[in-house]
Design a protein around this motif. Structure first.
Motif, mmCIF file in Angstrom:
data_model
loop_
_atom_site.group_PDB
_atom_site.id
_atom_site.type_symbol
_atom_site.label_atom_id
_atom_site.label_comp_id
_atom_site.label_asym_id
_atom_site.label_seq_id
_atom_site.Cartn_x
_atom_site.Cartn_y
_atom_site.Cartn_z
ATOM 1 N N PHE A 18 -19.228 -15.890 27.590
ATOM 2 C CA PHE A 18 -18.911 -17.309 27.564
ATOM 3 C C PHE A 18 -19.241 -17.977 28.899
ATOM 4 C CE2 PHE A 18 -15.547 -15.104 25.092
ATOM 5 C CZ PHE A 18 -15.769 -15.647 23.835
ATOM 6 N N PRO A 19 -19.708 -19.222 28.860
ATOM 7 C CA PRO A 19 -19.720 -20.030 30.088
ATOM 8 C C PRO A 19 -18.291 -20.497 30.367
ATOM 9 C CG PRO A 19 -20.583 -21.299 28.235
ATOM 10 C CD PRO A 19 -20.337 -19.914 27.722
ATOM 11 N N LEU A 20 -17.812 -20.292 31.579
ATOM 12 C CA LEU A 20 -16.421 -20.593 31.915
ATOM 13 C C LEU A 20 -16.333 -21.805 32.831
ATOM 14 C CD1 LEU A 20 -15.067 -16.985 32.607
ATOM 15 C CD2 LEU A 20 -15.060 -18.273 30.462
ATOM 16 N N ASN A 21 -15.314 -22.605 32.603
ATOM 17 C CA ASN A 21 -15.070 -23.779 33.426
ATOM 18 C C ASN A 21 -13.571 -23.912 33.695
ATOM 19 O OD1 ASN A 21 -15.426 -26.161 34.818
ATOM 20 N ND2 ASN A 21 -15.325 -27.421 32.959
ATOM 21 N N PRO A 22 -13.135 -23.776 34.929
ATOM 22 C CA PRO A 22 -13.975 -23.475 36.087
ATOM 23 C C PRO A 22 -14.383 -22.004 36.105
ATOM 24 C CG PRO A 22 -11.683 -23.478 36.740
ATOM 25 C CD PRO A 22 -11.713 -23.894 35.290
ATOM 26 N N LEU A 23 -15.407 -21.694 36.880
ATOM 27 C CA LEU A 23 -15.806 -20.302 37.058
ATOM 28 C C LEU A 23 -14.810 -19.659 38.017
ATOM 29 C CD1 LEU A 23 -18.137 -18.392 36.212
ATOM 30 C CD2 LEU A 23 -19.182 -18.911 38.431
ATOM 31 N N PRO A 24 -14.074 -18.636 37.565
ATOM 32 C CA PRO A 24 -13.037 -18.071 38.439
ATOM 33 C C PRO A 24 -13.623 -17.443 39.692
ATOM 34 C CG PRO A 24 -13.351 -16.714 36.470
ATOM 35 C CD PRO A 24 -14.147 -17.971 36.261
ATOM 36 N N GLU A 25 -12.881 -17.564 40.798
ATOM 37 C CA GLU A 25 -13.342 -17.019 42.071
ATOM 38 C C GLU A 25 -13.245 -15.493 42.106
ATOM 39 O OE1 GLU A 25 -11.882 -19.037 45.628
ATOM 40 O OE2 GLU A 25 -10.952 -20.523 44.290
ATOM 41 N N TYR A 26 -12.272 -14.947 41.349
ATOM 42 C CA TYR A 26 -12.003 -13.511 41.391
ATOM 43 C C TYR A 26 -11.764 -13.013 39.965
ATOM 44 C CZ TYR A 26 -11.048 -14.639 46.294
ATOM 45 O OH TYR A 26 -11.156 -15.082 47.592
ATOM 46 N N GLY A 27 -11.588 -11.693 39.846
ATOM 47 C CA GLY A 27 -11.242 -11.091 38.564
ATOM 48 C C GLY A 27 -9.941 -10.330 38.672
ATOM 49 N N ILE A 28 -9.540 -9.698 37.570
ATOM 50 C CA ILE A 28 -8.255 -9.015 37.560
ATOM 51 C C ILE A 28 -8.251 -7.791 38.482
ATOM 52 C CG2 ILE A 28 -8.663 -7.432 35.602
ATOM 53 C CD1 ILE A 28 -5.784 -8.342 34.652
ATOM 54 N N VAL A 29 -9.426 -7.200 38.741
ATOM 55 C CA VAL A 29 -9.501 -6.089 39.693
ATOM 56 C C VAL A 29 -9.105 -6.563 41.088
ATOM 57 C CG1 VAL A 29 -11.121 -4.594 40.929
ATOM 58 C CG2 VAL A 29 -11.124 -4.641 38.437
ATOM 59 N N ASP A 30 -9.616 -7.724 41.508
ATOM 60 C CA ASP A 30 -9.255 -8.273 42.821
ATOM 61 C C ASP A 30 -7.765 -8.592 42.886
ATOM 62 O OD1 ASP A 30 -12.121 -8.547 43.751
ATOM 63 O OD2 ASP A 30 -12.152 -9.907 42.031
ATOM 64 N N TYR A 31 -7.257 -9.158 41.819
ATOM 65 C CA TYR A 31 -5.833 -9.507 41.728
ATOM 66 C C TYR A 31 -4.965 -8.253 41.821
ATOM 67 C CZ TYR A 31 -1.569 -11.067 39.239
ATOM 68 O OH TYR A 31 -0.275 -11.332 38.851
ATOM 69 N N PHE A 32 -5.297 -7.225 41.035
ATOM 70 C CA PHE A 32 -4.544 -5.975 41.091
ATOM 71 C C PHE A 32 -4.640 -5.316 42.470
ATOM 72 C CE2 PHE A 32 -4.774 -4.856 36.245
ATOM 73 C CZ PHE A 32 -3.706 -5.708 36.014
ATOM 74 N N TYR A 33 -5.830 -5.374 43.054
ATOM 75 C CA TYR A 33 -6.044 -4.720 44.344
ATOM 76 C C TYR A 33 -5.183 -5.368 45.430
ATOM 77 C CZ TYR A 33 -8.550 -2.242 48.030
ATOM 78 O OH TYR A 33 -8.872 -1.426 49.089
#
Length: 393
Positions: free
Chosen positions: A169-184
């Motif tokens: 999917f094209p996302l709006n807004p495009l997230p800066e990070y993903g769940i890996v970054d969040y978990f880390y």
């Protein structure tokens, strides 16, 4: 086998050796290799040598299990000097890994009876033992369908070793990070350092025209050397300083931020720690995808044998992608289902007469972008399974 004799044996040994309930106790544990380990604290062992104690207990066991592991036998005073305490009964909330689940399944005598709890937001995990069965493709289409029906849906990519949900999917807004970054960051941020990856920075929204529903995507992260290092360092069983798990923290924060009707989780394949998190920690319900061949059958049989005692998951099964819907193909699916039924226990909430079939669809297999909106009807039955069990406000 273990359900009856382990409970009976523990009760028998308790009747023999436990007279002072606050101080004496019996613990039985069947290892995943089939060894029976026994620990007893009782003053009936007073003035008996270690050999005499073992012989007495072996006689009381009456050869009910020939594969004995360790036998640890103490008086109350001896146990106190070693700071031994009676183990607590386990409940389903303590099951975080496949090893936890295997030991739990093998030891019904140590399970605490508990009622399934509905986690909020309601979470449905899409799981497969093997890849190539159309799991992610199905989730993409089902998420779209549910959003078109007016639901607020969050789709999470937990297929960390082969992420791909966000590219659909094209996302709006495009997230800066993903769940890996969040978990880390949750796992390793030093004390006193301000967090920079909050929940608002790890999701984007999909634009779906002409609908009152909404669809949000939480990607695994952006593929890079940093991503690889973080996935390698992360542990799905991490307990944070506040006592929460990584998933419970995410679930709470996404609920506060978006208040979704549903979270759909794209799980890793096979038996690994992130698949365990997706099924054992996150899910209220699982959609199990499989192809009707021996590799899939053996893997799913193993998963089912472990899950039958878990009691927290509602399961549904989807055979996909089935290339032949003639009598020959349907017979093969029916045969595979009959094998699975033998491993489905009454403790799992499942209609054992029913399963879904997704055919092999060339137009979807070669599509450059998803969803293929003209073919949504093929996935509507899966959306219906989720929809019918959810009380949307």
């Amino acid at each position: 086998m273990s359900e009856t004799w382990l409970r009976s044996l523990k009760q028998k040994l308790t009747d023999i050796y436990v007279q002072k309930e606050a101080q004496e106790w019996v613990d039985l544990n069947l290892s995943t290799a089939g060894l029976l380990n026994i620990t007893i604290v009782s003053d009936k062992f007073e003035n008996l040598s270690p050999t005499q104690r073992r012989e007495a207990v072996k006689n009381d066991i009456e050869q009910q299990h020939k594969f004995l592991g360790f036998i640890s036998l103490y008086t109350i005073q001896e146990a106190a000097s070693l700071d031994l305490k009676a183990p607590q009964l386990l409940d389903a909330k303590s099951i975080h890994t496949w090893q936890d689940l295997a030991l739990w399944s093998a030891n019904p005598q140590n399970q605490s009876p508990s009622s399934p709890e509905l986690c909020l937001p309601r979470t449905v995990t899409f799981y497969s033992f093997k890849g190539g069965v159309g799991r992610t493709t199905a989730l993409i289409h089902v998420a779209w369908i549910l959003a078109m029906r007016g639901r607020k849906v969050v789709a999470v990519d937990l297929d960390l070793e082969a992420p791909g949900l966000s590219t659909a999917f094209p996302l709006n807004p495009l997230p800066e990070y993903g769940i890996v970054d969040y978990f880390y960051e949750k796992s390793y941020l030093p004390e006193g350092v301000e967090a920079k990856i909050n929940i608002t920075k790890i999701f984007g929204e999909v634009n779906i025209p002409d609908t009152t529903g909404r669809l949000f995507i939480v990607p695994a992260g952006y593929l890079s050397l940093d991503y690889i290092a973080k996935v390698d360092d992360l542990r799905a069983t991490t307990i944070l300083d506040n006592g929460e798990t990584l998933w419970s923290t995410f679930s709470r924060e996404i609920q506060n931020q978006l208040k979704p009707d549903l979270i759909l989780v794209d799980s890793c394949t096979g038996i690994n720690e992130w698949g365990a998190l997706s099924l054992l920690q996150a899910a209220n319900e699982a959609i199990i995808f499989l192809f009707p061949n021996e590799q899939n059958q053996k893997g799913i049989e193993l998963v089912l044998k472990s899950l039958t005692s878990f009691g927290r998951l509602s399961l549904n099964f989807v055979f996909s992608p089935v290339p032949d819907l003639s009598d020959t193909g349907i017979t093969k699916v029916t045969h595979a289902w009959q094998i699975f039924q033998k491993d489905i226990d009454k403790n799992i909430d499942i209609d054992s007469e029913d399963y879904l079939i997704i055919p092999y669809i060339p137009s979807i297999a070669i599509a450059d972008r998803y969803p293929v909106t003209g073919l949504l009807d093929y996935y509507a039955p899966i959306a219906n399974l989720i929809d019918e069990d959810t009380n949307f406000q």
